[in-house]
Scaffold this motif. Sequence first.
Motif, short mmCIF file in Angstrom:
data_model
loop_
_atom_site.label_atom_id
_atom_site.label_comp_id
_atom_site.label_asym_id
_atom_site.label_seq_id
_atom_site.Cartn_x
_atom_site.Cartn_y
_atom_site.Cartn_z
N THR A 93 67.94 60.26 27.37
CA THR A 93 66.51 60.58 27.34
C THR A 93 65.77 59.72 28.36
O THR A 93 66.26 58.66 28.79
N VAL A 94 64.59 60.15 28.70
CA VAL A 94 63.75 59.36 29.61
C VAL A 94 63.41 58.02 28.96
O VAL A 94 63.40 56.98 29.62
N ALA A 95 63.13 58.03 27.67
CA ALA A 95 62.81 56.79 26.97
C ALA A 95 63.95 55.78 27.09
O ALA A 95 63.73 54.58 27.28
N GLU A 96 65.20 56.26 26.97
CA GLU A 96 66.34 55.36 27.12
C GLU A 96 66.44 54.84 28.55
O GLU A 96 66.64 53.64 28.79
N LEU A 97 66.30 55.72 29.51
CA LEU A 97 66.46 55.33 30.91
C LEU A 97 65.40 54.32 31.35
O LEU A 97 65.64 53.51 32.24
N ARG A 98 64.25 54.36 30.70
CA ARG A 98 63.21 53.38 31.04
C ARG A 98 63.64 51.95 30.74
O ARG A 98 63.11 51.01 31.31
N THR A 99 64.62 51.79 29.85
CA THR A 99 65.08 50.44 29.52
C THR A 99 66.11 49.92 30.52
O THR A 99 66.48 48.76 30.47
N TRP A 100 66.56 50.79 31.41
CA TRP A 100 67.55 50.38 32.40
C TRP A 100 66.87 49.63 33.54
O TRP A 100 65.68 49.81 33.83
N SER A 101 67.63 48.80 34.23
CA SER A 101 67.11 48.07 35.38
C SER A 101 67.04 48.98 36.60
O SER A 101 67.68 50.04 36.66
N ASP A 102 66.27 48.55 37.60
CA ASP A 102 66.23 49.28 38.87
C ASP A 102 67.64 49.41 39.45
O ASP A 102 68.03 50.47 39.94
N TYR A 103 68.38 48.32 39.37
CA TYR A 103 69.75 48.29 39.91
C TYR A 103 70.62 49.34 39.22
O TYR A 103 71.32 50.11 39.87
N ASP A 104 70.58 49.37 37.90
CA ASP A 104 71.44 50.29 37.16
C ASP A 104 71.06 51.75 37.39
O ASP A 104 71.94 52.62 37.49
#
Length: 763
Positions: A93-104
């Motif tokens: 989900t977009v909500a999950e991806l928001r917790t990822w770092s720029d690098y990841d």
Amino acid sequence: MANDMFIGKKSKAAGGWGALKSCGKQLLETRKPLAGAMTMLKANQPDGFDCPGCAWGDPNHGSSFEFCENGVKAVAWEATKLRVPPEFFAKHTVAELRTWSDYDLEHQGRLTHPMRYNATTDRYEPVTWQAAFDEIGALLRGFDPDQVEFYTSGRASNEAAFLYQTFVRLYGTNNFPDCSNMCHEASGVALIDAIGIGKGTVLLEDFEKADAIFVFGQNPGTNHPRMLADLRKATERGAQVVAFNNLKEKGLVRFADPQKKLEMLVGGSEPTSTMYFQPRLGGDMAAVRGMAKIVFAADDAARAAGSAPIIDDAFLATFTTGMDDWRALVEATPWSVIEEQSGLTEADLRRAAEVYIASNATIATWAMGITQHRHSVQTIREIANFMFLRGNIGREGAGLCPVRGHSNVQGDRTVGINEKAPKALLDAMERELGVPMPRTPGHNVLEAIGAMLSGTAKAFIGLGGNFARATPDSALIAQAMDKLDLTVHVATKLNHCHLLPGKVGFVLPCLGRTEIDRNSKGVRQIVTVEDSMSMVHGSGGINLPASAELKSEVAIVAGLAMATVGSTVVDWDAMADDNDRIRDLMARVLPGFDDYNTRVRVPRGFWLRNPASEREFRTPTARANFGAFDLPDQTEWQMRADKPDTFVLQTMRSHDQYNTTVYAMNDRYRGVYGEREIVFINPADMDGLKVESGERVSLVTLSNDGIERRITGFRVVPYDIPRGCIAGYYPELNALVPYNSFGEWSFTPTSKSVLVRVTRDAA
């Protein structure tokens, strides 16, 4: 990766074996290292592609290895074998991806299909190109054109940018927030007033002929590494290179050229500067004024002794105006003010000024260490004034050289990406297209942010870039973008801006600079770019596209335009199918682009004439204009009032980074590994804070707008930086930069002069 952070050995010199190891590592990470290595041999070659890594010029006598470590990183990043297909978005989900770092996020690989955001499932879902164009066009037709912000990144080609500005102006607005608004806008504003054109006046060959090169506020080792070879060659032949940079940067000290086999074997290196001064943040204008003060005094003494004058009387009388007012300011400025603001002594500045006096041909270069302050325009005018004194403009080996970062940020502005477009451009567009162009000035980046925050902006279209992470006040921007009715992003990889989709969001994947673009007849297309030296040259991809679904930036812009404004005025399909047609249109509209299709196919392209470099100054006075500006009443450093917990912060790149793209978590030249949430501090200031190396601190911006900007958990790293000044990486520190703090006349965020308080974390 924060727990893996350690402070290790700094490189002895820029380049060398460390650069080669880094290149090898980056190529291995593409999962097709041999193909990546072969690709690099076509970088910056007449029959290859323009490296997307920076805007440094290409030599006429280039070798087969016209690339650097950062070029390898940029190409490997684009040419990776990893992919982000629709199945990836189905899992996250977009909500999950928001917790990822720029690098990841970016290391997942290349986007492969056009995607549409589904607010119900909070996921991006595949969509056909035509369905995407049709829906976006219908939504755009429902907005007042001035409610839409059309952003451009410097990665866009001249053809894509020109077609984009044509589409947007036919749509009815001049809203062109552009990445140049956040970097070199001050250079353009200052130079237009000073010399009549917002570009530098030197060619790359001038670096081979200069007696002295003054380097202000830039770190070429990380931001444009090929410049290091030119600085090193200058010192080898006896030229003086005088560096003014508040951090002691490895690339401005020594450089080991990876292309010199013997040097690599014996571990040698050569200097890239002959003098190095570390002014306080915001103190460069005072430093230049101090040098000018010394030049005036030396000239007076020479004349009194019957010696040849130091100042170029003939140049000043024939080509300039306004020197007397500036000289009066210089001579009235006391040394106590100059020394306090600059952080340098009169003796320091005398050494630098003596180099200038002895030089018969001087180049002044600068980058964002100069352009991201409140008084950046004034500082650049001061540099120009200083250079005028000895006629250092309009002759070989001398001139003004703002060094751009992104590979085509200068070209985008040349072809019309400008919220305050010149009247001549709009007049030419009207004559060619037969319809009126909008004349009301549009929004720059900060004005676009303001419109989003106020709710008057309804949509955002991004031709490349990572707007949400590149801009200041990250938290505010995220809130504002998430409330938009429509977002559209043209991109090669996933980034955080795509995770702020608003009510309806699209991510449209495009070809990269290294990839082959064929038209409907199977003919390979080329695009063009303009470097920092105003050289316009072609770029043709050599790799197979990452996905059969990808379209070129030109084709995507044409598809959006066709769906929004129709084909009554412009045949968008024809333009999308043949870039030569776009260049023919550009040749009829843009000065200096005549016979474009022929000249751009000549090896190394052609020089876009710069009148100021030939001492033709297209200013209202028809002369080069001195600018008489007071030094700031107080720089941010002076506002500290010597409080031990208060500092002036600058944001900057790490060595494993290009703009908002993070290639790895290391900064080899500064000796930091495995961490990005760090802050560089003078060891004496660490003692004042009672913090140890690696200890975590919190930073809070000191502003009076009622908004709390705070970050926590950043580790302290001791570094050679003036007391009272600290530094760290963006985009992580952008949350501390107020969007409403900007340069006078330039509206560039003051990312190099943020007043903050630093405290030890309670934990």
